[in-house]
Design a protein around this motif. Sequence first.
Motif, short mmCIF file in Angstrom:
data_model
loop_
_atom_site.label_atom_id
_atom_site.label_comp_id
_atom_site.label_asym_id
_atom_site.label_seq_id
_atom_site.Cartn_x
_atom_site.Cartn_y
_atom_site.Cartn_z
N ILE A 132 -5.71 0.65 17.61
CA ILE A 132 -5.12 0.72 18.89
C ILE A 132 -6.24 1.65 19.99
CG2 ILE A 132 -3.16 1.03 20.28
CD1 ILE A 132 -2.43 -1.33 18.02
N LEU A 133 -5.70 1.53 21.56
CA LEU A 133 -7.03 2.83 21.69
C LEU A 133 -6.34 2.93 23.18
CD1 LEU A 133 -9.24 4.31 22.44
CD2 LEU A 133 -10.61 2.87 23.37
N GLY A 134 -5.83 4.27 23.47
CA GLY A 134 -4.33 4.12 24.62
C GLY A 134 -5.30 5.27 24.53
N ARG A 135 -4.62 6.97 24.94
CA ARG A 135 -5.48 8.40 25.34
C ARG A 135 -6.46 8.84 24.40
NH1 ARG A 135 -0.94 10.39 28.39
NH2 ARG A 135 0.29 8.68 29.57
N ARG A 136 -6.57 7.73 23.81
CA ARG A 136 -8.11 8.90 22.94
C ARG A 136 -9.84 8.56 24.19
NH1 ARG A 136 -10.13 5.98 18.41
NH2 ARG A 136 -8.68 4.20 19.20
N ASP A 137 -9.94 9.86 24.00
CA ASP A 137 -11.40 9.79 25.26
C ASP A 137 -11.90 9.33 25.13
OD1 ASP A 137 -12.14 9.86 27.43
OD2 ASP A 137 -12.23 11.85 27.60
N LEU A 162 -3.40 7.18 36.00
CA LEU A 162 -4.02 6.07 36.07
C LEU A 162 -4.59 5.72 34.25
CD1 LEU A 162 -5.92 5.02 39.40
CD2 LEU A 162 -3.73 4.27 37.98
N ARG A 163 -4.01 7.31 33.20
CA ARG A 163 -4.71 6.99 31.67
C ARG A 163 -3.94 5.11 31.49
NH1 ARG A 163 -4.00 12.79 29.75
NH2 ARG A 163 -5.85 13.36 30.95
N GLU A 164 -4.65 5.16 29.92
CA GLU A 164 -4.10 4.02 29.15
C GLU A 164 -2.71 4.27 28.99
OE1 GLU A 164 -2.67 0.71 28.76
OE2 GLU A 164 -4.90 0.32 27.85
N PHE A 165 -1.95 3.47 28.15
CA PHE A 165 -1.15 4.41 27.93
C PHE A 165 -1.02 4.99 26.96
CE2 PHE A 165 0.98 -0.12 28.94
CZ PHE A 165 1.66 -0.37 28.59
N ASP A 166 0.23 5.98 26.72
CA ASP A 166 -0.11 6.26 25.11
C ASP A 166 0.78 5.36 24.41
OD1 ASP A 166 0.48 8.81 23.44
OD2 ASP A 166 1.32 10.28 24.43
#
Length: 192
Positions: free
Chosen positions: A17-22, A74-78
């Motif tokens: 799962i990829l959220g806030r990781r850059d 506009l970042r992905e879900f945390d």
Amino acid sequence: MSRWTWVRHGPTHERAILGRRDVPADLSDTAALARLHAALPAGALLVSSDLARATATADALAGSRERLPHEPDLREFDFGAWDGLTPAAVSARDPVLSRRFWEGEADLAPPGGESWADVARRVATVVDRLAAAHPGRDIVAVAHLGVILTALHRARGGRLYDTLAQRVSPLSLTEIARTAGGWQVGRVDHRP
């Protein structure tokens, strides 16, 4: 009328799962990027999430389009404690919560993360603010799966569960227009 063309960033090849990781995007498919660039509205404003996979994709698509400042909202879900875990690991860790979250209970959030409703509010705020600041302009927004799904759900309405089943591939575009009569959805998950 405000016409938004949402572009999902390039693939990351992550299996977790990829959220806030850059995590960076793989932008090696230059032919796909060229086709996508050609399919985007000429003269559109360009905005992206501030995560590297979105900014690099936007840079690759910019051409002569005017670039707006990156939008952190506009970042992905945390995904909180779930970020970096596989879906199987999340299901084993939080079986009831994860099932209910992925079935679309809008107010549920992963431990330490955001709910669908939280993300929908922040994305709607950005869309409304940019549309008001640039009336009548086409806007291309390079963002993430969850962000695009929340914009699509806002436009379509209905059950969140049905929106969550919508495929939105990397380097695809999704068209949503706001007219005087309401929202209109054009092509979704279009890969030129």
